[in-house]
Scaffold this active site. Structure first.
Site, PDB file in Angstrom:
ATOM      1  N   LYS A 151       0.029  14.298  11.040  1.00 33.30           N
ATOM      2  CA  LYS A 151       0.411  13.713   9.907  1.00 33.30           C
ATOM      3  C   LYS A 151       1.212  12.641  10.596  1.00 33.30           C
ATOM      4  CE  LYS A 151      -0.326  17.002   6.222  1.00 33.30           C
ATOM      5  NZ  LYS A 151       0.453  17.744   5.253  1.00 33.30           N
ATOM      6  N   ASP A 201       1.615  13.755  -2.089  1.00 34.29           N
ATOM      7  CA  ASP A 201       0.824  14.807  -2.132  1.00 34.29           C
ATOM      8  C   ASP A 201       0.178  15.001  -3.486  1.00 34.29           C
ATOM      9  OD1 ASP A 201       0.482  16.680  -0.089  1.00 34.29           O
ATOM     10  OD2 ASP A 201       2.498  17.354  -0.163  1.00 34.29           O
ATOM     11  N   GLN A 257       6.127  20.208   3.715  1.00 40.35           N
ATOM     12  CA  GLN A 257       4.919  21.112   3.874  1.00 40.35           C
ATOM     13  C   GLN A 257       5.006  22.479   3.360  1.00 40.35           C
ATOM     14  OE1 GLN A 257       2.162  19.901   5.727  1.00 40.35           O
ATOM     15  NE2 GLN A 257       1.113  22.009   5.695  1.00 40.35           N
TER      16      GLN A 257
HETATM   17  N1  GUN Z   1      -0.074  22.916   3.073  1.00 33.95           N
HETATM   18  C1  GUN Z   1      -1.633  22.978   3.064  1.00 33.95           C
HETATM   19  N2  GUN Z   1      -1.980  21.918   2.649  1.00 33.95           N
HETATM   20  C2  GUN Z   1      -0.929  21.152   2.201  1.00 33.95           C
HETATM   21  C3  GUN Z   1      -0.936  19.808   1.750  1.00 33.95           C
HETATM   22  O1  GUN Z   1      -1.937  19.303   1.229  1.00 33.95           O
HETATM   23  N3  GUN Z   1       0.324  19.467   1.608  1.00 33.95           N
HETATM   24  C4  GUN Z   1       1.813  19.935   1.749  1.00 33.95           C
HETATM   25  N4  GUN Z   1       2.732  19.492   1.459  1.00 33.95           N
HETATM   26  N5  GUN Z   1       1.540  21.287   2.318  1.00 33.95           N
HETATM   27  C5  GUN Z   1      -0.005  21.742   2.606  1.00 33.95           C
END
Ligand code: GUN
Length: 300
Positions: free
Chosen positions: A55, A122, A99
């Site tokens: 990311k 998100d 995350q």
């Molecule tokens: N863990 C797995 N997928 C995601 C996501 O799309 N966002 C976040 N913040 N954590 C994750």
């Protein structure tokens, strides 16, 4: 025997990332503001480390300002909440992503509820989920469901009036995707069935009814060829690591769809890896640019 056309999610995601990069550059030229996102990573989960690193690379390539705050696995909940509050209050930061999963001493719902909704790229905060549910005002939808919507749109797969069967009811994918697809809008207007494990032996009857079948239950290769009607569009959201002793690493990634068998039934199919996965990051960049634009124009 038919052979599905395979959607190249990597190529499509690269196109979107380039579009976002160009739009962000224009935004910078007119406002002097660079979209900025903060990633918070708690602990050393290897998969999370890879996701957050990717990311960060994507944000860099889009010309965004970004920062990854890595904190130890034993971080107290209150310390993480303080970090979130500081980012919420920083006017130079437009997007915040914590995350998941988080270590067991930290309650995910406390984290989600504390995120500033306008920075929650998100789309997890209840205000964003609620606005998505009622189709009202500005909100962020979660990135993976947005990636699926974008993929269908760019592949010119019509969804209006068609029967979409989603298997999997997670808050991350299944539920928000059902809401996006069934919204009253020319781009959506699908007839949606949200199926899940409680369907038991009836699951195959439901999936065989689908014009578009979306697998998002997190069970490796659970959608077998007998569950798919000839000509169905099949979107595989699953990413599962399974043992494979023929590989040097001892493992490989598979989706929730039995790809090798279903490709002879489906008309259109997404691979794993290289399908929906790369779209998620592309949509995160899109949401972050939107967050920067809204905060600059003060449209929350
Ligand atoms: N863990 C797995 N997928 C995601 C996501 O799309 N966002 C976040 N913040 N954590 C994750």
């Amino acid at each position: 025997m038919t052979e599905a056309r395979v959607i190249d999610g990597k190529r499509m995601a690269a196109e979107i990332r380039e579009e976002v990069r160009r739009e962000a550059a224009q935004f910078f030229d007119t406002t002097g503001i660079r979209p900025r996102i903060v990633f918070i990573l708690v602990g050393n989960n290897p998969a999370s480390e890879v996701y957050v690193r990717n990311k960060g690379i994507a944000a860099e390539e889009a010309g965004f300002a970004h920062e990854t705050k890595s904190v130890p696995v034993e971080t107290e909940e209150s310390a993480l909440l303080d970090m979130i509050l500081a980012v919420n209050e920083d006017p130079a930061t437009h997007g915040l992503l914590v995350q998941f999963p988080l270590p067991q001493q930290i309650r995910e719902e406390r984290v989600i509820e504390l995120l500033a909704p306008e920075k929650d790229v998100d789309g997890f905060h209840p205000r964003n989920v609620g606005r998505l549910a009622i189709g009202m005002g500005n909100y962020f939808a979660p990135c993976t469901p947005l990636g699926v919507m974008e993929m269908l749109s760019r592949e010119r797969v019509p969804v209006a009036g068609r029967h979409v069967v989603i298997v999997g009811r997670s808050n991350l994918v299944g539920k928000p995707l059902a809401l996006l697809l069934s919204q009253k809008s020319p781009k959506a207007n699908a007839v949606v069935t949200l199926a899940h494990s409680a369907a038991g032996a009836k699951l195959g009857d439901l999936t065989r009814e689908a014009d578009i079948l979306i697998a998002a239950m997190g069970v490796p290769r659970a959608i077998t060829a007998d569950m798919v009607r000839e000509g169905t569009v099949v979107i595989d959201v699953g990413i599962n690591r399974i043992e494979d002793n023929t590989r040097a690493s001892g493992s490989r990634l598979v989706g929730d769809v039995d790809y090798d068998a279903v490709r002879h039934k489906a008309s259109l199919l997404t691979p794993v890896p290289g399908g929906v996965g790369p779209m998620t990051i592309a949509m995160l960049l899109r949401n972050t640019l939107t967050a920067a634009q809204r905060q600059t124009l003060k449209r929350q």
